[in-house]
Each structure stands twice: as structure tokens, then as C-alpha cells.
Write an enzyme that holds these catalytic residues in place. Sequence first.
Site, PDB file in Angstrom:
ATOM      1  N   GLY A  59       0.818  -1.530  -0.081  1.00 45.58           N
ATOM      2  CA  GLY A  59       0.442   0.006   0.233  1.00 45.58           C
ATOM      3  C   GLY A  59       0.447   1.497   0.354  1.00 45.58           C
ATOM      4  N   ASP A 118      -6.324   2.993   9.432  1.00 47.38           N
ATOM      5  CA  ASP A 118      -8.472   2.465   9.285  1.00 47.38           C
ATOM      6  C   ASP A 118      -8.472   2.100  10.702  1.00 47.38           C
ATOM      7  OD1 ASP A 118     -10.547   1.870   8.548  1.00 47.38           O
ATOM      8  OD2 ASP A 118      -9.900   0.353   7.843  1.00 47.38           O
ATOM      9  N   ARG A 180      -3.788   0.595  -7.173  1.00 41.29           N
ATOM     10  CA  ARG A 180      -2.939   1.029  -6.676  1.00 41.29           C
ATOM     11  C   ARG A 180      -2.782   2.273  -7.765  1.00 41.29           C
ATOM     12  NH1 ARG A 180      -2.300  -1.678  -1.959  1.00 41.29           N
ATOM     13  NH2 ARG A 180      -1.736  -4.344  -2.570  1.00 41.29           N
TER      14      ARG A 180
HETATM   15  P1  IMP Z   1      -5.459  -0.908   9.661  1.00 41.00           P
HETATM   16  O1  IMP Z   1      -7.235  -1.113   9.902  1.00 41.00           O
HETATM   17  O2  IMP Z   1      -5.723   0.333   9.900  1.00 41.00           O
HETATM   18  O3  IMP Z   1      -4.816  -1.802  10.075  1.00 41.00           O
HETATM   19  O4  IMP Z   1      -5.769  -0.892   8.235  1.00 41.00           O
HETATM   20  C1  IMP Z   1      -5.034  -2.225   6.960  1.00 41.00           C
HETATM   21  C2  IMP Z   1      -4.936  -1.926   5.973  1.00 41.00           C
HETATM   22  O5  IMP Z   1      -6.182  -1.779   5.391  1.00 41.00           O
HETATM   23  C3  IMP Z   1      -4.015  -0.463   5.591  1.00 41.00           C
HETATM   24  O6  IMP Z   1      -2.260  -1.046   5.475  1.00 41.00           O
HETATM   25  C4  IMP Z   1      -4.624  -1.332   4.064  1.00 41.00           C
HETATM   26  O7  IMP Z   1      -4.527  -1.559   3.052  1.00 41.00           O
HETATM   27  C5  IMP Z   1      -5.839  -1.557   4.406  1.00 41.00           C
HETATM   28  N1  IMP Z   1      -6.610  -0.290   4.201  1.00 41.00           N
HETATM   29  C6  IMP Z   1      -7.987  -0.132   4.772  1.00 41.00           C
HETATM   30  N2  IMP Z   1      -8.615   1.355   4.582  1.00 41.00           N
HETATM   31  C7  IMP Z   1      -8.677   1.000   3.235  1.00 41.00           C
HETATM   32  C8  IMP Z   1      -9.682   1.539   2.129  1.00 41.00           C
HETATM   33  O8  IMP Z   1      -9.988   2.343   2.061  1.00 41.00           O
HETATM   34  N3  IMP Z   1      -8.777   0.627   0.770  1.00 41.00           N
HETATM   35  C9  IMP Z   1      -7.978   0.095   0.024  1.00 41.00           C
HETATM   36  N4  IMP Z   1      -7.575  -0.680   1.522  1.00 41.00           N
HETATM   37  C10 IMP Z   1      -7.740   0.532   2.965  1.00 41.00           C
HETATM   38 MG    MG Z   2      -4.031  -3.333   0.819  1.00 39.17          MG
END
Ligand code: IMP
Ligand code: MG
Length: 195
Positions: A59, A118, A180
Site C-alpha cells: 500500500g 483505518d 493501486r
Molecule cells: P488498519 O485497519 O489501520 O490496520 O489498515 C490496514 C490496511 O487496510 C491498510 O494498510 C490498507 O492496506 C487497508 N485499507 C484500509 N482501508 C482501506 C481502504 O479504504 N481502501 C483500501 N485499503 C484499505
Molecule cells: Mg491493502
Amino acid sequence: MSFLGLIGGIGLVGSVHNDIEKVLIAEEVIEKRLDAIAERIYGDFKDEPTLQVVAILKGALVFMADLLRRVPLKLEIECLNVASYHGGTESSGRVDFLDRTMPDVKGRSILLLDDILDTGRTLSVVSAKLQDLGAREVRTCVLLTKDKKRIEEVEADYSAFEIGDEFVVGYGLDFDGKYRNLPYVGVLRKEVIES
Ligand code: IMP
Ligand code: MG
């Protein structure tokens, strides 16, 4: 503006842009904001002998390339392969380290890069891992922060944009491994997610 950006909405056959409902953050807006974030990072780390950047793949790939070319420091780049999403639009709740070896971060000052904050699980698990490996300090930097209640209490030290709680793609962020390469951050059409 790039070739992809320029022909964005025109409906070219097979164009990835045709799957986008709306552009949330345009390429030019991202570029301006990266200048500002890069200046802050430079100011904060300029007294360090070297800066160790750790980027979370895949990402952070696009964000990393565009951001770091604006930071005139002697920095080193390491990448970590981490999976936290497994195809859908919701976090799986697990963070898997996919690499066989970890970067040597002992005693180093780390700038950890990710695409989006997120739920907060990824940044908190990876930060904790780097601390365990002996990093002196870990600062976090993301392109996007989602405006929502996080599962892990974590905030990014540098965040380029705050967005609402919606699923976005582009500028490194994927849906099922794709999108991406979009030069902007956008929202997918509902039919694309449902199909
Ligand atoms: P976390 O939930 O903060 O651990 O985020 C984990 C990963 O989820 C991020 O690094 C992204 O790869 C993916 N992610 C979270 N939200 C989105 C989104 O809206 N679109 C695409 N990938 C997302
Ligand atoms: Mg991802």
C-alpha cells in the site's frame, strides 16, 4: 498532470478510470500536500545522522516513492510485507508479517510509512514489532487517516489527508489487488465492489 490523470473520465476502452465513481483527492492536491509533509519530515529529522524509513508494502509503495523524493535527507529504505486485508473492503482483524527476515532497526530512528490509518491495527502491530526489534524511536506517516473510531488507539505523527469512513482506492490503495496505479484517491462504483 500525468497521462492517466489527463484522460481520467473519458471512458477509454479498458481504462481503469471507468470503475471510479468519484475522485476524492486529485493528483495535484496530493502533490502539494506531499511538499508540506516532506518539509516537516526534513525539519524533524535533519539532525539525525541517517533516517531509516520502513514502508509497509504494498500500500505504501506509491506514497513512499513520491514522498521520499521530496525529502533531502540521507535516508535508507526498508520494506515490510504485511497483509491485513484479504480481498474485501473490511479489515480482517489480523496482521500477518510475510517476510522471512526483519530489517535491522536496532538503535535507529524509524519513519514508518503506510497508505492509510483505518482500524489502527497495522500501525500499532508494526510499530510494536519495530520497538521489540530495538528501534530507538518510531514515528508514523500515512497518506490517509480515516475519520472513525479506531480499534487500536494510535494516531499518525504525519498524515496527509483525513477522509470519511468510506472505502477508497488509488495512489497505492487497492481493491482485490487492483487500482493501486491510479494517480488520485477515488471511490469505486458500487457495481465493481459487488461483482
Ligand atoms: P488498519 O485497519 O489501520 O490496520 O489498515 C490496514 C490496511 O487496510 C491498510 O494498510 C490498507 O492496506 C487497508 N485499507 C484500509 N482501508 C482501506 C481502504 O479504504 N481502501 C483500501 N485499503 C484499505
Ligand atoms: Mg491493502
